[in-house]
Write a protein that holds these residues in place. Structure first.
Motif, short mmCIF file in Angstrom:
data_model
loop_
_atom_site.label_atom_id
_atom_site.label_comp_id
_atom_site.label_asym_id
_atom_site.label_seq_id
_atom_site.Cartn_x
_atom_site.Cartn_y
_atom_site.Cartn_z
N LEU A 130 0.89 -1.09 -0.09
CA LEU A 130 -0.19 0.46 -0.08
C LEU A 130 0.76 0.67 -0.24
N SER A 131 -0.01 1.90 0.12
CA SER A 131 1.02 3.46 -0.17
C SER A 131 1.26 3.64 1.38
N SER A 132 2.34 4.73 1.40
CA SER A 132 3.19 5.10 3.06
C SER A 132 2.61 6.09 3.82
N PHE A 133 2.31 5.99 5.05
CA PHE A 133 1.89 6.90 5.94
C PHE A 133 3.65 7.84 5.43
N TRP A 134 4.49 7.12 5.84
CA TRP A 134 5.60 8.10 6.58
C TRP A 134 6.37 8.37 5.54
N GLY A 135 5.69 8.63 4.13
CA GLY A 135 6.81 8.50 3.08
C GLY A 135 7.94 7.47 2.72
N PRO A 136 8.96 8.17 1.92
CA PRO A 136 9.57 6.95 1.55
C PRO A 136 10.96 6.73 2.55
N VAL A 137 11.04 5.23 2.02
CA VAL A 137 12.08 5.06 3.40
C VAL A 137 13.65 5.59 3.26
N THR A 138 13.72 5.26 4.99
CA THR A 138 14.97 5.95 4.72
C THR A 138 16.32 5.35 5.48
N ALA A 139 15.47 4.26 5.95
CA ALA A 139 16.74 3.19 6.94
C ALA A 139 16.39 1.34 5.57
N ALA A 140 17.40 1.08 6.59
CA ALA A 140 17.67 -0.81 7.13
C ALA A 140 16.39 -1.52 6.29
N GLU A 141 16.48 -2.50 5.85
CA GLU A 141 14.89 -3.00 4.93
C GLU A 141 15.27 -4.40 5.42
N TRP A 142 14.20 -5.06 6.00
CA TRP A 142 14.17 -6.62 5.80
C TRP A 142 13.52 -7.55 5.13
N CYS A 143 13.58 -8.43 5.18
CA CYS A 143 12.60 -9.83 4.27
C CYS A 143 10.92 -9.63 4.27
N LEU A 159 10.41 2.78 9.23
CA LEU A 159 11.37 3.01 8.14
C LEU A 159 11.66 3.95 7.82
N GLN A 160 12.36 4.74 8.36
CA GLN A 160 12.63 5.96 8.62
C GLN A 160 14.00 6.11 9.40
N ARG A 161 15.20 6.95 8.99
CA ARG A 161 16.16 6.69 9.18
C ARG A 161 16.15 7.02 11.40
N MET A 162 15.76 8.59 11.33
CA MET A 162 15.97 8.69 12.85
C MET A 162 15.28 7.43 13.47
N GLN A 163 14.09 7.02 13.37
CA GLN A 163 13.74 5.51 14.75
C GLN A 163 14.90 4.69 14.39
N GLN A 164 15.14 4.34 13.16
CA GLN A 164 16.02 3.12 13.66
C GLN A 164 18.16 3.59 14.14
N GLN A 165 17.88 4.15 14.30
CA GLN A 165 18.68 5.08 14.93
C GLN A 165 18.40 5.04 16.88
N GLY A 166 16.60 5.47 17.10
CA GLY A 166 16.18 4.80 18.46
C GLY A 166 16.17 3.46 18.94
N ASP A 167 16.39 2.57 17.46
CA ASP A 167 16.69 1.25 17.59
C ASP A 167 18.16 1.32 18.08
N GLU A 168 18.74 0.95 16.96
CA GLU A 168 20.28 0.98 17.97
C GLU A 168 21.28 1.62 18.60
N THR A 169 20.51 2.63 19.14
CA THR A 169 21.29 3.42 20.03
C THR A 169 20.55 2.40 21.26
N PRO A 170 19.61 1.84 22.39
CA PRO A 170 19.06 1.68 23.07
C PRO A 170 20.05 0.05 22.97
N MET A 171 20.14 -0.51 21.47
CA MET A 171 20.51 -1.48 21.80
C MET A 171 22.35 -2.05 22.73
N VAL A 172 23.49 -0.57 22.17
CA VAL A 172 23.81 0.09 23.13
C VAL A 172 23.80 -0.09 24.29
N TRP A 173 23.26 1.37 24.74
CA TRP A 173 22.81 0.75 26.01
C TRP A 173 22.17 -0.26 26.88
#
Length: 254
Positions: free
Chosen positions: A5-18, A81-95
């Motif tokens: 479907l069409s995206s509410f969040w706009g173009p994908v700017t983060a890493a995608e999965w399968c 699938l936005q870059r900012m949200q990807q960083q919001g996933d990765e930073t807590p992983m390190v913490w």
């Protein structure tokens, strides 16, 4: 993966999965990768309730809360699938790994005030740098190194623990990590082939579910070991005969 479907969040700017994007909702990019995180949140909540109810040290309450924060960040990432949200996933992983490092090593650390101060500034520094620069393989290597640093102490706790039920928790931790890693790698490496199958096994979603149990088993095992150190007479008991948690008996003076 594109399509859907069409995206509410706009173009994908983060890493995608399968997983095909926006198949079931225009608000959720990767549907299965998003909802598969819910079990991990519920397991962390169970662990938090147990830690608070039995008055474990604050570090374990913070650990369970960090599991939930990481899970929520991961949900936002896979939903948008936005870059900012990807960083919001990765930073807590390190913490979270820094918190595990503290729980594992602090009991034998001679200069106890230095460790939390160093880890705090390390975590803040990483968050700032990670917000300014987009890491790829560098983030993964850094995260793996943090994980490897925790292994020697986890193994030490395992060999010094005599309780069979506690050792079973450690074995479940290793088993879920192994199976989850296979799912993660298969989803990442063989995505092109998997995408041609009639049925997508959703390897990354399975990784989320297994890692939710993995964190719960790790936390419960560490709670048992810490209770042993404090001489709180810990026991691994089971809800409905199969779901484990740690029950302790503190001295009345505590």
């Amino acid at each position: 993966m594109e399509d859907g479907l069409s995206s509410f969040w706009g173009p994908v700017t983060a890493a995608e999965w399968c997983e095909k994007n926006y198949v079931y909702s225009s608000y959720i990019a990767e549907f299965f990768n998003t909802i598969s995180i819910v079990p991990g949140i519920l397991l962390a909540l169970i662990g938090l309730i147990n830690a608070l109810r039995q008055r474990f040290e604050m570090r374990f309450s913070v650990l369970h809360i960090s599991n939930m924060i990481l899970s929520l960040g991961s949900m936002l990432y896979h939903a948008t699938l936005q870059r900012m949200q990807q960083q919001g996933d990765e930073t807590p992983m390190v913490w979270e790994m820094l918190l595990y490092f503290y729980i594992l090593y602090s009991p034998d650390w001679h200069y106890r005030s230095t460790m939390p101060i160093f880890l705090f500034f390390y975590g803040v520094g990483f968050a700032v740098i990670h917000a300014l620069f987009r890491f790829g393989i560098g983030f993964k290597v850094h995260y793996v190194i943090l994980c490897l640093l925790c292994i020697p102490r986890m193994y030490k706790y395992y060999i010094y623990t005599k309780d069979a039920s506690a050792k079973r928790l450690a074995k479940l931790y290793v088993a879920t990590l192994f199976l989850g890693s296979i799912c993660w790698l298969a989803d990442r490496v063989y995505c092109e082939e998997i995408s041609r199958w009639y049925f997508n096994p959703q390897g990354h979603a399975l990784w989320h579910i297994l890692m939710g149990f993995n964190s719960y088993f790790a936390n419960t095992f560490l709670m048992f070991c810490r209770a042993q150190q404090q001489e709180w007479d810990p026991k691994v008991v089971h809800i409905l005969g199969f779901f484990p948690y740690v029950k302790i008996q503190k001295p009345k003076s505590q």
